[in-house]
Write a protein that holds these residues in place. Structure first.
Motif, short mmCIF file in Angstrom:
data_model
loop_
_atom_site.label_atom_id
_atom_site.label_comp_id
_atom_site.label_asym_id
_atom_site.label_seq_id
_atom_site.Cartn_x
_atom_site.Cartn_y
_atom_site.Cartn_z
N ALA A 109 0.84 -1.20 0.00
CA ALA A 109 0.00 0.00 0.00
C ALA A 109 0.87 1.25 0.00
N PRO A 110 0.30 2.41 -0.32
CA PRO A 110 1.08 3.65 -0.28
C PRO A 110 1.82 3.82 1.04
N ALA A 116 9.30 0.53 4.95
CA ALA A 116 10.11 -0.68 5.09
C ALA A 116 11.58 -0.37 4.80
N ALA A 117 11.82 0.39 3.74
CA ALA A 117 13.19 0.77 3.40
C ALA A 117 13.83 1.59 4.51
N GLU A 118 13.08 2.55 5.03
CA GLU A 118 13.61 3.40 6.10
C GLU A 118 13.93 2.59 7.36
N ASN A 119 13.06 1.66 7.71
CA ASN A 119 13.30 0.85 8.90
C ASN A 119 14.54 -0.03 8.74
N ILE A 192 7.82 -5.50 7.78
CA ILE A 192 9.04 -4.71 8.01
C ILE A 192 8.70 -3.24 8.22
N SER A 193 7.66 -2.76 7.55
CA SER A 193 7.25 -1.36 7.70
C SER A 193 6.57 -1.10 9.03
N GLY A 194 6.10 -2.17 9.68
CA GLY A 194 5.36 -2.01 10.93
C GLY A 194 3.86 -2.01 10.73
N ARG A 195 3.42 -2.10 9.48
CA ARG A 195 1.99 -2.08 9.18
C ARG A 195 1.30 -3.36 9.68
#
Length: 241
Positions: A109-110, A116-119, A192-195
């Motif tokens: 999703a947007p 995920a990349a930032e984490n 990974i993004s926390g979503r």
């Protein structure tokens, strides 16, 4: 070596060997398609000849899920361990700064791919991300995405469009993109993004991540009916051998 599970060839390979193969793929500079294959997709491939063809023509097919591990053992050609999309992603992110590998994240999703990349960059200093893009884009934006990936020339492209859609997408574009390693990673970027939350370690070790997901997302029950059907087909095949 491979094991034939209902006509789908799965590499009898563990995580360390998978990472070694990926390093070889990157060094070659040629495009490669890696599939982390679970029981649900093997079952789907029984009625989708193109999907089965893509699986069997992939450069590496890892055993993603306890169902595949069980089937390999039942058929007397055991794989050493699960190599899931998320575990592989996390190990690659750990190795990448040391090897100088660059990533591109596509799907979800947007804001998911970006988060995920930032984490991962926060956790692994020096991790290089060539670009990110969510999976909800127009046809014009899709062409721009392809052009951007070609321009950025990442070593590893992670595609999170859900299986088997991501496998079809990689197959359709890998020669044009010329990315050394393309991997379909399903819902890995969500975690990974926390979503989304991954199953606790107990569920992972017990091979019950599917049960945890079902508990959290009851609407998945329709998809989960593929698992007992998969098991039945494997048992029938085993008896004929």
């Amino acid at each position: 070596m491979k094991v034939d599970i209902l006509g789908c060839n799965v590499d009898r390979i563990g995580m360390n060997e998978t990472l070694q193969k990926i390093e070889e793929f990157i060094q070659s500079g040629k495009p490669h398609h890696i599939i982390t294959l679970n029981a649900e997709i093997i079952y789907k491939a029984q009625s989708d000849s193109r999907l089965k063809e893509i699986i069997n023509e992939a450069d590496l097919v890892t055993p993603d899920g306890s169902g595949v591990v069980w089937a390999s053992r039942y058929l007397n050609a055991p794989v050493p361990e699960r190599v899931t999309g998320i575990d592989l992603t996390l190990r690659l992110a750990e190795l990448a700064p040391k090897k100088g590998w660059t990533f591109y994240f596509y799907g979800g999703a947007p804001a998911v791919a970006e988060a995920a990349a930032e984490n991962l960059q926060k956790k692994h200093k020096g991790l290089q991300v060539a670009g990110t893009c969510h999976g909800y884009i127009s046809e014009t934006e899709k062409q721009n995405l392809l052009a951007n990936i070609r321009k950025k020339k990442p070593d590893i492209l992670l595609v999170a469009l859900g299986a088997p859609r991501q496998e079809f997408w990689i197959r359709d574009h890998q020669k044009n993109l010329q990315v050394p390693v393309c991997i379909g990673v399903g819902g890995s970027l969500d975690v990974i993004s926390g979503r989304a939350k991954r199953a606790p370690v107990f569920f992972q070790k017990a091979g019950l991540e599917w049960l945890y997901r079902l508990m959290k997302e009851p609407h998945r029950i329709g998809r989960m009916t593929a698992l007992p059907k998969f098991s039945l087909l494997v048992r029938l095949k085993g008896r004929r051998q």
